[in-house]
Scaffold this motif. Structure first.
Motif: not given
Length: 282
Positions: A188-191, A220-223, A228-229, A236-244
């Motif tokens: 999590t630190l690296a990401e 932009c960072a969240a997208a 990246a997923h 997974w891209m949708l979930l990662a974007g929302l999490a981001g």
């Protein structure tokens, strides 16, 4: 993993990055960890190219340098960071510490490596271009962590359940402690250092004069975090974007510490309570 090993020193070096008083010792601990890993065959001389290129990038991006050189430094860092995240830099032989096996009956097999390449990105960002590490006070950092972490857990895991990606599967395997330490101090630190501490922070500074600048930097960072997923498909891209987006809000109000802890909250809830990493039938 033995209590004393190159990776225990690597975990220590990551922990040293947080307090300003100990940050100057983090590179020394990192060097010890990498030298020790080299004696165990986890690194070979070709791996020295990565820190050498990162050192050059760090020199180029400092403000006294002309704009063209600073831009070149950022481009060099982005290229090396992408190669490190994708495990494309030569010389790294990351050890397998959790053998491939399903963690619950309906899950796809999971394995875990202790990465020596990916953490270098976090060290570069925090040491070369320090992001906001915490909120204005501990209370603000804690509130940002709790609010954004809870939002990420509620929204992302509820949506993952609705999409059939995961199921309810409470568990804590024997090697869960190693997963947790690795996730907290390295993954999590690296990401978050890359997507929030570098991308969101740099874009926010670039667009600071614009009324929409901070929001656009966060989105932009969240997208990009979502993209990246891509290997997991659009879900997974949708979930990662929302999490981001949640991690971006945590960063805005509580600094990198809040973003890392919010990210860790979602990852830990997913790992301990739901199918991890996803259902085999999905």
């Amino acid at each position: 993993m033995p209590l004393l090993s190159p990776w225990s020193v690597l975990f220590l070096s990551a922990a040293l990055l947080w307090p300003p008083a100990t940050r100057r010792w983090a590179p020394l601990a990192l060097a010890v960890a990498y030298a020790w890993a080299g004696t165990q065959g986890a690194l070979d001389p070709a791996a020295l190219a990565a820190p050498a290129l990162l050192a050059l990038a760090a020199l180029l991006v400092q403000p006294p340098a002309p704009t063209a050189l600073r831009l070149a430094g950022h481009m060099l860092f982005i290229a090396v960071a992408a190669a490190l995240f994708l495990h494309l830099m030569p010389g790294f032989h990351n050890p397998l510490v959790i053998p491939r096996a399903p963690l619950s009956p309906d899950a796809v097999p999971f394995s875990m490596y202790l990465n020596l390449d990916k953490p270098l990105v976090a060290f570069w960002i925090i040491l070369a271009l320090p992001p906001v590490m915490t909120g204005l006070d501990a209370g603000r950092t804690l509130r940002a962590t709790l609010a954004c972490g809870a939002a990420a857990v509620l929204v992302c895991l509820t949506l993952a359940l609705a999409l059939g990606m995961v199921g309810w599967a409470p568990k804590w395997p024997d090697n869960g402690w190693l997963w947790l330490v690795n996730n907290a101090l390295l993954v999590t630190l690296a990401e978050e250092a890359l997507f929030r501490g570098y991308i969101q922070e740099r874009l926010g500074r670039l667009w600071r004069a614009r009324r929409w600048g901070a929001d656009a930097a966060l989105l932009c960072a969240a997208a990009l975090f979502g993209l990246a997923h891509y290997a997991g498909g659009w879900q997974w891209m949708l979930l990662a974007g929302l999490a981001g987006a949640a991690y971006g809000l945590a960063y805005r109000h509580g600094g990198l510490a809040a973003a890392v802890l919010a990210h860790l909250a979602l990852n830990t809830a997913h790992f301990g309570l739901y199918t991890y990493p996803m259902r085999a039938a999905f």
